[in-house]
Design a protein around this motif. Structure first.
Motif: not given
Length: 366
Positions: A258-280
């Protein structure tokens, strides 16, 4: 971290209360090496157990995300972070074991006494057998004590979704006192989009807390907003829209294509998804804690009537001593020695139903 390893709980207690970063550092130090015994014991104490578990879940999510970033970039620190992640996972399993043990104990404490106390079970069976007499004795005892005929009632509803109704009704009825601070009031009056943004910001700030979200009147909306954020993020992050900390492994070859910007977006969204679980997870615990508090306060509110009922049943047992003795003797093998407390696990639900059915038959034949 090296300084934290040298400190006692007396040194750290105040810091834990005012600085989440110090608590997080201590939790990682405990997971990855030696800390003072008083610190290790304090983390596992009733006072700090929930905080310890919260930090462990948040730390695992951060380390998993760090490992993905380091794998993508070829960071040489990856082996150390992977090792730390494994160590924190082990501590998380330990914390979960302690939480389950506590949950079972608390659940048993909230069970009806007719399930956990042989004396109360015998009195209940006797009252049901002599229903008219028991009802009359109860009414007389309640009147003697100057009580209204029936205790106050609150509509609890049925099913998991109604936990929120029970909490909100308890606040509105005054059974649960929950002052509304300015921050909470702003959140209550926020439109849905603004509220979701506020929840998303709280997810990103794992070592801080938006206390307003944790107000009993906002637990329903907090849960719904977290679910919305999870569902909208999962597909974009190559994750799954369920409440789990463990996400499917990233395909690094596909990610690097993937283009670098898109790849980092995926990585950061996965981090956010884990944060959602912790808060849930944190939100779900708040819901359980508040429901438990409401149940205890409801029981306290009804205690005068419960005590009157118990007194009337004691009178009933005195009128029918042979039947009461038969019931107590039948339940004795299932109790802890020297007490009327029924041993945990002594009877399955089916065994209990069969035993009580046979006792009712014996009462009918006596």
């Amino acid at each position: 971290m090296s300084e934290v390893r040298k400190m006692t709980y007396a040194d750290l207690e105040r810091w834990w209360e005012v600085d989440p970063n110090v608590l997080a550092t201590t939790v990682v130090a405990d997971a990855t090496g030696h800390v003072h015994p008083t610190v290790s014991a304090a983390l596992r104490s009733e006072e700090w157990l929930d905080h310890w578990a919260d930090v462990l879940y948040a730390t695992v999510g951060e380390l998993d995300s760090s490992a993905e970033r380091m794998t993508y970039t070829g960071d040489p620190r990856l082996p150390r972070v992977t090792r730390q992640c494994g160590q924190v996972h082990l501590r998380m399993q330990e914390a979960n074991t302690l939480l389950r043990q506590r949950s079972r104990a608390e659940g048993r404490d909230l069970m009806p006494k007719t399930v956990t106390d042989a004396r109360q079970a015998a009195l209940s069976l006797l009252a049901k057998h002599h229903r008219e007499e028991a009802t009359k004795l109860r009414a007389e005892e309640i009147a003697h004590r100057g009580l209204a005929p029936d205790p106050p009632t609150h509509d609890w509803g049925e099913g998991p979704a109604d936990a929120f109704d029970a909490i909100e009704n308890a606040v509105r009825s005054g059974l649960l006192v929950a002052p509304i601070a300015a921050q909470t009031r702003r959140l209550i009056h926020m439109r849905e989009r603004g509220f979701i943004v506020a929840v998303g910001h709280d997810v990103k700030q794992q070592r801080e807390r938006n206390d307003g979200l944790r107000h009993p009147l906002l637990l329903r909306r907090w849960t719904a907003a977290l679910t919305y954020l999870r569902d909208t993020t999962a597909a974009q992050a190559g994750g799954i829209a369920t409440w789990t900390l463990v996400q499917p492994a990233l395909d690094m070859d596909a990610l690097r294509a993937l283009p670098s910007q898109q790849a980092w977006l995926v990585i950061n969204r996965r981090r956010f998804l884990r944060g959602c679980f912790q808060r849930w997870r944190e939100c779900s615990r708040h819901v359980q804690d508040v429901v438990r508090t409401v149940a205890v306060r409801t029981e306290d509110e009804r205690r005068p009537w419960s005590e009157a009922t118990h007194a009337s049943r004691i009178t009933l047992a005195q009128r029918h001593p042979a039947q009461y003795r038969m019931l107590r003797d039948a339940l004795e093998p299932y109790t802890e020695p020297g007490t009327p407390k029924i041993r945990h696990g002594a009877l399955t639900q089916n065994q209990r139903s069969e035993l009580f059915a046979s006792l009712r038959e014996r009462l009918a034949a006596s």
